[in-house]
Write an enzyme that holds these catalytic residues in place. Sequence first.
Site, short mmCIF file in Angstrom:
data_model
loop_
_atom_site.label_atom_id
_atom_site.label_comp_id
_atom_site.label_asym_id
_atom_site.label_seq_id
_atom_site.Cartn_x
_atom_site.Cartn_y
_atom_site.Cartn_z
N ARG A 211 10.77 83.00 -18.43
CA ARG A 211 11.52 81.81 -18.80
C ARG A 211 12.58 81.52 -17.73
O ARG A 211 13.44 82.35 -17.47
CB ARG A 211 12.20 82.02 -20.15
N THR B 239 16.11 75.93 -16.67
CA THR B 239 15.36 74.89 -17.39
C THR B 239 14.83 75.40 -18.73
O THR B 239 14.40 74.59 -19.57
CB THR B 239 14.16 74.44 -16.56
N ASP C 50 12.21 93.57 -30.32
CA ASP C 50 11.52 93.19 -29.08
C ASP C 50 10.21 93.97 -29.00
O ASP C 50 10.22 95.20 -28.81
CB ASP C 50 12.42 93.51 -27.87
N ASP D 247 9.61 96.10 -25.76
CA ASP D 247 10.43 97.32 -25.73
C ASP D 247 9.91 98.36 -26.69
O ASP D 247 9.91 99.56 -26.40
CB ASP D 247 11.89 96.99 -26.07
#
Length: 213
Positions: free
Chosen positions: A108, A112, A204, A207
């Site tokens: 990402r 933006t 996550d 993870d």
Amino acid sequence: MPALPPNVHLITHPLVQHKLTLMRRKDASTNTFRRLLGELSSLMAYEVTRDMPMQEVQVETPLETMTGRVIDGKKLVFVSILRAGNGILEGMLSVVPGARVGHVGLYRDPKTLQAVEYYFKMPQDMQERDIVIVDPMLATGNSAIAAVDRLKKLAPKSIKFVCLLTCPEGITALHGAHPDVPIYTAAVDRQLNSHGYILPGLGDAGDRIFGTK
Ligand code: URA
């Protein structure tokens, strides 16, 4: 989310729900989390391949010749969205060992917030193949949408999306951008938080699979 769109498949099988609940526990070890993910992925492969095309073949049993039906696993491509998608591959491949595998890497952009591709590797002849995209979490939907946008340019026969869990925001985003892509999930959780994590979720996924936190 009141009613799910018709091409969202919620997998309510007790074995799937049981394993997902164990994975959510914050004290599940990396080892346990990974084992459960493998088992759950095999069960989800079973659901997502339910309508796979079959062909008839002659087979000789010890007693007679008969006509049986087989799938052509090589026509199927599991596409992992890196890195957490890789946690789903082994379980899926244990059920469809002949399937091909593709990888999409996206990050990402902090300015933006758009998904930017850094890796893309697919088998040849994608226009002859059925694609199953795998990513444990369908959260904002940005990566899923970017992956589908990119894969559609290869004109595959079909695309499905498999995740362990999602939320109304993720479904609305992916379904809004690609209403033709069926979504298979074991749960639709309550909501996204301001950091893009699913609540209550499981944390996550990358993870937890790779033990990086
Ligand atoms: N990705 C994750 O790994 N977890 C979430 O809750 C959302 C996105």
